[in-house]
Design a protein around this motif. Structure first.
Motif, PDB file in Angstrom:
ATOM      1  N   SER A 186      -1.404  15.990  13.397  1.00 57.10           N
ATOM      2  CA  SER A 186      -2.370  15.168  13.089  1.00 57.10           C
ATOM      3  C   SER A 186      -2.656  15.081  11.225  1.00 57.10           C
ATOM      4  CB  SER A 186      -2.589  14.175  13.872  1.00 57.10           C
ATOM      5  OG  SER A 186      -3.256  13.034  13.140  1.00 57.10           O
ATOM      6  N   SER A 188      -4.342  13.494   9.416  1.00 58.81           N
ATOM      7  CA  SER A 188      -5.814  12.905   9.147  1.00 58.81           C
ATOM      8  C   SER A 188      -6.432  12.977  10.681  1.00 58.81           C
ATOM      9  CB  SER A 188      -5.536  11.718   8.867  1.00 58.81           C
ATOM     10  OG  SER A 188      -4.944  10.913   9.774  1.00 58.81           O
ATOM     11  N   GLY A 189      -5.916  13.166  12.191  1.00 57.64           N
ATOM     12  CA  GLY A 189      -6.655  13.081  12.905  1.00 57.64           C
ATOM     13  C   GLY A 189      -6.500  11.513  13.735  1.00 57.64           C
ATOM     14  N   GLY A 212      -4.528  19.986  12.592  1.00 51.44           N
ATOM     15  CA  GLY A 212      -4.484  19.336  11.505  1.00 51.44           C
ATOM     16  C   GLY A 212      -5.892  19.306  10.810  1.00 51.44           C
ATOM     17  N   ALA A 216      -9.527  15.695  11.439  1.00 57.73           N
ATOM     18  CA  ALA A 216      -9.231  15.360  12.608  1.00 57.73           C
ATOM     19  C   ALA A 216     -10.157  16.076  13.646  1.00 57.73           C
ATOM     20  CB  ALA A 216      -7.241  15.624  12.453  1.00 57.73           C
ATOM     21  N   ARG A 219     -12.420  14.100  14.379  1.00 58.23           N
ATOM     22  CA  ARG A 219     -12.297  12.604  15.077  1.00 58.23           C
ATOM     23  C   ARG A 219     -11.853  12.811  16.793  1.00 58.23           C
ATOM     24  NH1 ARG A 219      -9.638  11.439   9.925  1.00 58.23           N
ATOM     25  NH2 ARG A 219     -11.224  10.613   8.448  1.00 58.23           N
TER      26      ARG A 219
END
Length: 283
Positions: A186, A188-189, A212, A216, A219
């Motif tokens: 991912s 952006s996370g 990521g 990310a 987060r």
């Protein structure tokens, strides 16, 4: 060390300071026209928070932060005269598009190599080498490099899954445990689908590798390993996912190489044994 990397890798930052760091990175060389009060206003932090942030980065103050940011972006502009998110313009001739894409690839790979921690990469490769099954979890455009990664792992004799549907991913987690490993991709996370899976993976005790950006990682605390990629691509204001695609593909290829090197004899023997069954006709 480049100030952008120092910001991304800084430890012990408060949520407010992390928010400030993301604002500084987003502003880039536009920070030069900001006063400390203007930055505090736009980043929704206090002036005191900016002073503390600078000290945690080993800087004397806001002026030195501006100097370091200017130095970083001056170096970048010298070898990357291209916008990561819009690398070509209307009517641009093919030689220029080729040159811009080459610059985009070069910059993205260089920055990803700066962010990718070799120790984390070794830990990830060790998890893959020991895993009973490797399960890859992602969505959208990241499915394409994920499926290629899956095929390569299978070609080296590793049991691997890469399901597209969230329902199948959920069911796969429910039969997983600490003997398996999950690779989450991912940029952006922020993926809502992955956020459904993460608590289940934790409950089942499955080791997790998150690929990521540094954002990310912040987060999504609590993963076993983090493999960071270049993070200068905008999440929405872009033509398409040029930089993030190349960064993720590079990390997956490098991770596969590290895993294969750890199990070289066994993986190569499986690959050679499978050739009579997978060889193209006439090859």
């Amino acid at each position: 060390m480049d100030i952008r990397r120092r910001i991304r890798e800084a430890r012990g930052l408060t949520p407010t300071e992390q928010q400030l760091g993301e604002a500084v990175l987003a502003l880039g060389d536009r920070l030069q026209v900001y006063s400390i009060k203007e930055l505090a206003h736009d980043a929704s932090v206090s002036v005191a928070s900016i002073h503390r942030f600078c000290r945690k980065l080993g800087l004397e103050g806001f002026k030195e932060l501006k100097v370091e940011v200017a130095r970083a972006f001056a170096s970048e502009s010298a070898d990357l005269p291209v916008d990561i998110n819009f690398p070509f313009s209307a009517g641009e001739a093919s030689p220029r598009v080729m040159a811009n894409m080459r610059a985009l690839y070069t910059s993205t790979l260089r920055e990803t190599c700066e962010l990718l921690n070799p120790e984390e990469l070794d830990r990830a490769a060790g998890l893959l080498a020991r895993a009973r099954c490797i399960d890859i979890y992602t969505t959208s455009h990241n499915l394409f490099p994920a499926q290629m990664f899956c095929e390569r792992l299978i070609s080296a004799g590793r049991e691997t899954t890469c399901h597209e549907r969230v329902e199948r991913q959920l069911r796969r987690i429910l039969v997983s445990d600490e003997r398996d490993v999950a690779v989450l991709i991912s940029y952006s996370g922020l993926s809502p689908d992955l956020h459904k899976l993460m608590p289940l993976l934790a409950a089942r005790g499955v080791p997790t590798i998150l690929i990521g950006t540094p954002a990310a990682q912040r987060r999504n605390p609590g993963m076993s390993v983090y493999l960071n990629v270049s993070d200068r691509e905008n999440l929405q204001d872009r033509i398409t996912q040029f930089a993030s695609h190349i960064a993720v593909q590079f990390v997956l290829d490098t991770l596969f190489g590290c895993m294969f090197a750890r199990t070289y004899d066994k993986s190569l023997a499986f690959l050679e044994a499978s050739l009579p069954y997978t060889r193209l006709p006439g090859a």
